[in-house]
Design a protein around this motif. Structure first.
Motif, PDB file in Angstrom:
ATOM      1  N   ASP A 129       0.900  -1.109   0.015  1.00  0.00           N
ATOM      2  CA  ASP A 129       0.014   0.011  -0.159  1.00  0.00           C
ATOM      3  C   ASP A 129       0.641   1.270  -0.108  1.00  0.00           C
ATOM      4  N   SER A 131       3.073   2.057   2.235  1.00  0.00           N
ATOM      5  CA  SER A 131       3.448   2.659   3.575  1.00  0.00           C
ATOM      6  C   SER A 131       4.958   1.733   3.848  1.00  0.00           C
ATOM      7  N   ASP A 132       5.706   2.243   4.873  1.00  0.00           N
ATOM      8  CA  ASP A 132       6.947   1.649   5.278  1.00  0.00           C
ATOM      9  C   ASP A 132       6.828   0.134   5.284  1.00  0.00           C
ATOM     10  N   TRP A 169      -4.981   8.069  -3.307  1.00  0.00           N
ATOM     11  CA  TRP A 169      -4.028   7.213  -3.290  1.00  0.00           C
ATOM     12  C   TRP A 169      -3.237   7.085  -4.736  1.00  0.00           C
TER      13      TRP A 169
END
Length: 184
Positions: A129, A131-132, A169
């Protein structure tokens, strides 16, 4: 226990958890990792493969215990179903919750059908997604796919809805209005 190349395995005595253990042992043998078990009776399976092993008998909610222990592991491995009261569920409570809350990548090992050859890894699926944590999961999945010569599928789930809020997104370089108009 350190975060350096440790495979965490939750074993509750079910056939699925023992299959997860066997998979974890083969992964550890391929990657040079040490296996950390949450139940001592499974040590014999690991020792047969000459893989370093530690174990602990933990008390508490199995998911909570594994989530906490995952802080110090490089991989957590569980079977699709455990010995709980909902044995008919496709995924058990732990295998459903652990991937969402673990502090390391999680392998959920499917049920092994008797009589078929056990192949530890043919395909790896990873959710991303941006993210980290998803970047770390993707990196771990790429390494594992290379290690096992497995097919890798990365899945990105995004909201499908009307309006520009659902398109947040998209990268900044994408014309959001053009995307909305193309859907109309």
């Amino acid at each position: 226990m350190t975060t350096d190349n440790v495979v965490l395995v939750g074993v509750d005595g079910s056939l699925e958890s023992l299959e997860a253990l066997r998979w974890a042992v083969q992964h550890a043998a391929h990657s040079g990792a040490r296996v950390h078990l949450v139940i001592e009776e499974a040590e014999a399976i690991v020792r047969e493969a000459n893989v370093p092993v530690t174990s602990a008998l933990e008390t508490g909610d199995p998911t909570g215990v594994l989530v906490e222990l995952s802080r110090e592991a490089s991989l957590a491995v569980v079977g699709t179903r455990g010995g709980g009261g909902f044995a008919d569920r496709l995924l058990g409570a732990v295998s459903s919750a652990l991937p969402a809350h673990a502090h390391c990548p999680v392998a959920v090992v499917p049920q092994h059908k008797e009589g078929s050859a056990f192949t530890p890894v043919r395909r790896i699926v990873v959710g991303v997604d941006g993210s980290d944590s998803s970047r770390k999961a993707l990196t771990a999945a790429v390494v594992a796919a290379h290690l096992w010569n497995a097919e890798l599928t990365a899945i990105a789930a995004v909201p499908i809805a009307a309006g520009s809020g659902a398109l947040a997104w998209l990268p900044a370089a994408v014309d959001h209005e053009e995307v909305v108009n193309a859907q109309a």
